[in-house]
Design a protein around this motif. Structure first.
Motif, PDB file in Angstrom:
ATOM      1  N   SER A   1      -1.344   4.189 -17.047  1.00 41.63           N
ATOM      2  CA  SER A   1      -1.747   5.453 -16.674  1.00 41.63           C
ATOM      3  C   SER A   1      -2.750   5.784 -15.616  1.00 41.63           C
ATOM      4  O   SER A   1      -2.927   6.992 -14.814  1.00 41.63           O
ATOM      5  CB  SER A   1      -2.123   6.371 -17.942  1.00 41.63           C
ATOM      6  N   MET A   2      -3.527   4.582 -15.325  1.00 45.57           N
ATOM      7  CA  MET A   2      -4.749   4.962 -14.478  1.00 45.57           C
ATOM      8  C   MET A   2      -4.429   4.383 -13.180  1.00 45.57           C
ATOM      9  O   MET A   2      -5.090   4.706 -12.131  1.00 45.57           O
ATOM     10  CB  MET A   2      -6.000   4.102 -14.821  1.00 45.57           C
ATOM     11  N   VAL A   3      -3.196   3.578 -13.065  1.00 41.47           N
ATOM     12  CA  VAL A   3      -2.761   2.966 -11.656  1.00 41.47           C
ATOM     13  C   VAL A   3      -2.606   4.131 -10.568  1.00 41.47           C
ATOM     14  O   VAL A   3      -3.175   4.029  -9.459  1.00 41.47           O
ATOM     15  CB  VAL A   3      -1.380   2.231 -11.653  1.00 41.47           C
ATOM     16  N   PRO A   4      -1.895   5.212 -10.701  1.00 39.55           N
ATOM     17  CA  PRO A   4      -1.760   6.190  -9.710  1.00 39.55           C
ATOM     18  C   PRO A   4      -3.109   6.541  -9.150  1.00 39.55           C
ATOM     19  O   PRO A   4      -3.453   6.843  -7.758  1.00 39.55           O
ATOM     20  CB  PRO A   4      -0.905   7.337 -10.482  1.00 39.55           C
ATOM     21  N   TRP A   5      -4.096   6.771  -9.993  1.00 35.82           N
ATOM     22  CA  TRP A   5      -5.288   7.313  -9.621  1.00 35.82           C
ATOM     23  C   TRP A   5      -6.199   6.278  -8.921  1.00 35.82           C
ATOM     24  O   TRP A   5      -6.933   6.651  -8.117  1.00 35.82           O
ATOM     25  CB  TRP A   5      -6.147   7.875 -10.874  1.00 35.82           C
ATOM     26  N   LEU A   6      -6.039   5.076  -9.199  1.00 30.83           N
ATOM     27  CA  LEU A   6      -6.863   3.879  -8.665  1.00 30.83           C
ATOM     28  C   LEU A   6      -6.456   3.729  -7.342  1.00 30.83           C
ATOM     29  O   LEU A   6      -6.878   3.448  -6.213  1.00 30.83           O
ATOM     30  CB  LEU A   6      -6.488   2.662  -9.505  1.00 30.83           C
ATOM     31  N   VAL A   7      -4.876   3.947  -7.087  1.00 29.60           N
ATOM     32  CA  VAL A   7      -4.314   3.824  -5.728  1.00 29.60           C
ATOM     33  C   VAL A   7      -4.451   5.013  -4.962  1.00 29.60           C
ATOM     34  O   VAL A   7      -5.130   4.840  -3.658  1.00 29.60           O
ATOM     35  CB  VAL A   7      -2.711   3.454  -5.743  1.00 29.60           C
TER      36      VAL A   7
ATOM     37  N   VAL B   1      -1.963   3.096   6.544  1.00 31.14           N
ATOM     38  CA  VAL B   1      -2.188   2.517   5.270  1.00 31.14           C
ATOM     39  C   VAL B   1      -2.634   3.360   4.080  1.00 31.14           C
ATOM     40  O   VAL B   1      -2.046   3.539   3.313  1.00 31.14           O
ATOM     41  CB  VAL B   1      -3.417   1.330   5.291  1.00 31.14           C
ATOM     42  N   VAL B   2      -3.318   4.378   4.636  1.00 34.81           N
ATOM     43  CA  VAL B   2      -3.644   5.677   3.956  1.00 34.81           C
ATOM     44  C   VAL B   2      -2.258   6.324   3.432  1.00 34.81           C
ATOM     45  O   VAL B   2      -2.050   6.607   2.304  1.00 34.81           O
ATOM     46  CB  VAL B   2      -4.573   6.556   4.571  1.00 34.81           C
ATOM     47  N   ALA B   3      -1.648   6.672   4.489  1.00 36.14           N
ATOM     48  CA  ALA B   3      -0.253   7.588   4.035  1.00 36.14           C
ATOM     49  C   ALA B   3       0.561   6.437   3.090  1.00 36.14           C
ATOM     50  O   ALA B   3       0.955   7.261   2.177  1.00 36.14           O
ATOM     51  CB  ALA B   3       0.629   7.536   5.508  1.00 36.14           C
ATOM     52  N   PHE B   4       0.791   5.197   3.401  1.00 36.23           N
ATOM     53  CA  PHE B   4       1.504   4.372   2.306  1.00 36.23           C
ATOM     54  C   PHE B   4       0.918   4.476   0.821  1.00 36.23           C
ATOM     55  O   PHE B   4       1.563   4.799  -0.110  1.00 36.23           O
ATOM     56  CB  PHE B   4       1.348   3.030   2.806  1.00 36.23           C
ATOM     57  N   GLY B   5      -0.332   4.352   0.950  1.00 40.75           N
ATOM     58  CA  GLY B   5      -1.228   4.373  -0.185  1.00 40.75           C
ATOM     59  C   GLY B   5      -0.792   5.471  -1.050  1.00 40.75           C
ATOM     60  O   GLY B   5      -0.732   5.538  -2.122  1.00 40.75           O
ATOM     61  N   LEU B   6      -0.965   6.526  -0.351  1.00 41.50           N
ATOM     62  CA  LEU B   6      -0.918   7.798  -1.144  1.00 41.50           C
ATOM     63  C   LEU B   6       0.507   8.375  -1.545  1.00 41.50           C
ATOM     64  O   LEU B   6       0.943   8.773  -2.762  1.00 41.50           O
ATOM     65  CB  LEU B   6      -1.454   9.435  -0.172  1.00 41.50           C
ATOM     66  N   GLY B   7       1.539   7.563  -0.571  1.00 39.35           N
ATOM     67  CA  GLY B   7       2.957   7.785  -1.134  1.00 39.35           C
ATOM     68  C   GLY B   7       3.088   7.039  -2.271  1.00 39.35           C
ATOM     69  O   GLY B   7       4.056   7.243  -3.304  1.00 39.35           O
ATOM     70  N   VAL B   8       2.302   5.737  -2.577  1.00 34.06           N
ATOM     71  CA  VAL B   8       2.610   4.828  -3.708  1.00 34.06           C
ATOM     72  C   VAL B   8       2.018   5.677  -4.830  1.00 34.06           C
ATOM     73  O   VAL B   8       2.619   5.589  -5.928  1.00 34.06           O
ATOM     74  CB  VAL B   8       1.991   3.719  -3.428  1.00 34.06           C
ATOM     75  N   ALA B   9       0.992   6.207  -4.764  1.00 31.99           N
ATOM     76  CA  ALA B   9       0.260   6.757  -5.936  1.00 31.99           C
ATOM     77  C   ALA B   9       1.127   8.129  -6.439  1.00 31.99           C
ATOM     78  O   ALA B   9       1.211   8.357  -7.709  1.00 31.99           O
ATOM     79  CB  ALA B   9      -1.139   7.446  -5.481  1.00 31.99           C
ATOM     80  N   VAL B  10       1.458   8.970  -5.335  1.00 28.14           N
ATOM     81  CA  VAL B  10       2.544   9.874  -5.855  1.00 28.14           C
ATOM     82  C   VAL B  10       3.861   9.458  -6.579  1.00 28.14           C
ATOM     83  O   VAL B  10       4.122   9.742  -7.619  1.00 28.14           O
ATOM     84  CB  VAL B  10       3.138  10.763  -4.645  1.00 28.14           C
ATOM     85  N   ALA B  11       4.331   8.552  -6.060  1.00 33.70           N
ATOM     86  CA  ALA B  11       5.718   7.703  -6.676  1.00 33.70           C
ATOM     87  C   ALA B  11       5.304   7.345  -8.020  1.00 33.70           C
ATOM     88  O   ALA B  11       6.073   7.367  -8.962  1.00 33.70           O
ATOM     89  CB  ALA B  11       6.136   6.726  -5.767  1.00 33.70           C
ATOM     90  N   LEU B  12       4.109   6.700  -8.364  1.00 30.84           N
ATOM     91  CA  LEU B  12       3.817   6.109  -9.539  1.00 30.84           C
ATOM     92  C   LEU B  12       3.514   7.329 -10.588  1.00 30.84           C
ATOM     93  O   LEU B  12       3.869   7.388 -11.672  1.00 30.84           O
ATOM     94  CB  LEU B  12       2.266   5.136  -9.618  1.00 30.84           C
ATOM     95  N   ALA B  13       2.713   8.470 -10.063  1.00 29.25           N
ATOM     96  CA  ALA B  13       2.497   9.322 -11.000  1.00 29.25           C
ATOM     97  C   ALA B  13       3.756  10.142 -11.440  1.00 29.25           C
ATOM     98  O   ALA B  13       3.814  10.765 -12.473  1.00 29.25           O
ATOM     99  CB  ALA B  13       1.735  10.361 -10.190  1.00 29.25           C
ATOM    100  N   LEU B  14       4.806   9.974 -10.669  1.00 31.33           N
ATOM    101  CA  LEU B  14       6.105  10.610 -10.780  1.00 31.33           C
ATOM    102  C   LEU B  14       7.070   9.743 -11.662  1.00 31.33           C
ATOM    103  O   LEU B  14       8.177  10.185 -12.305  1.00 31.33           O
ATOM    104  CB  LEU B  14       6.894  11.245  -9.688  1.00 31.33           C
ATOM    105  N   HIS B  15       6.718   8.439 -11.659  1.00 30.66           N
ATOM    106  CA  HIS B  15       7.469   7.487 -12.275  1.00 30.66           C
ATOM    107  C   HIS B  15       7.586   7.749 -14.033  1.00 30.66           C
ATOM    108  O   HIS B  15       6.641   7.951 -14.494  1.00 30.66           O
ATOM    109  CB  HIS B  15       7.191   5.908 -12.021  1.00 30.66           C
TER     110      HIS B  15
END
Length: 246
Positions: free
Chosen positions: A100-106, A232-246
């Motif tokens: 549950s913390m992973v999206p916030w960490l990224v 890198v920042v754009a990819f990272g934020l995209g990853v965080a959003v994808a993880l949060a919605l997963h």
């Protein structure tokens, strides 16, 4: 045949993204899930399959790694220790709280990387081969995170290195590539011995991720440092959003 092409495409794109910024897991992992593999099987298979992509990234950064052997070696030892902890956590514990913390960490790592030039002025950094003790703590945590859940590992590691090392971003990214390979190698050994790896799928994704790793480093080298940081920042934020919605 369709499944084969699907996995090849996912592996190639994941290798490119991992070499550029990290986050390729968010391409290849859902691809495995889409083909019906259970969550844990998809996780460990993905970790094993993407290892060649990290190797391709390191080989592609050979020029940028010159003169950084001592730095990369010391940090790699720290990354191994963190990766051993992360692999053990994945195999032995449910880890729902951590997930549950992973999206916030990224997301935090991505924003910290965006603010890196200002943050580095506040906290300081090293201008030569010596490294701040803080970078070892950060690399240990990044290794633990990367072995437990690979998505966004490159962003986390690059943020830590960028904050505490005064160097060209491309050279720092080359060290990040080495550490990503080290963490991935620990995961491969642990998951190959103790995890439910689906070897047929891994055999398809692996060579595609290797080719993607080479391609990704060439694309990164063409980018100015500011553009690379933005990617890198754009990819990272995209990853965080994808993880949060997963």
């Amino acid at each position: 045949m369709t499944d084969l092409l699907f996995l090849l495409g996912a592996g190639l794109l994941a290798g490119v993204v991992n070499a550029l910024a990290g986050g390729g897991t968010l391409i290849s992992f859902p691809a495995l899930l889409a083909l019906g593999y259970p969550g844990l099987t998809a996780t460990v298979t993905n970790a094993v399959a993407l290892w060649p992509g990290y190797l391709g990234g390191v080989l592609g950064y050979r020029a940028e790694l010159k003169g950084q052997r001592r730095r990369a070696t010391l940090l790699s030892i720290t990354a191994v220790l963190g990766a051993c902890v992360g692999s053990s956590l994945l195999l032995l514990t449910p880890g729902k709280l951590f997930e549950s913390m992973v999206p916030w960490l990224v997301a935090f790592a991505s924003l910290a990387l965006f603010a890196q030039p200002w943050l580095r002025k506040l906290i300081g950094g090293e201008a030569d081969e010596r490294t701040s003790p803080m970078v070892y703590a950060g690399v240990f945590a990044g290794g633990c995170y990367g072995a437990y859940f690979n998505g966004g590992m490159g962003v986390v590691l690059l943020t830590v290195l960028g904050l505490f090392l005064h160097d060209n971003l491309h050279r720092v990214n080359a060290v990040r590539a080495v550490l990503s390979l080290v963490v991935s190698s620990v995961s491969v050994v642990a998951f190959s011995l103790f995890g439910p790896v689906e070897w047929r799928a891994a055999a398809v994704i692996a060579p595609a991720s290797l080719a993607g790793g080479f391609l990704g480093t060439r694309l990164a080298r063409l980018m100015p440092a500011k553009v690379l940081r933005g990617v890198v920042v754009a990819f990272g934020l995209g990853v965080a959003v994808a993880l949060a919605l997963h």
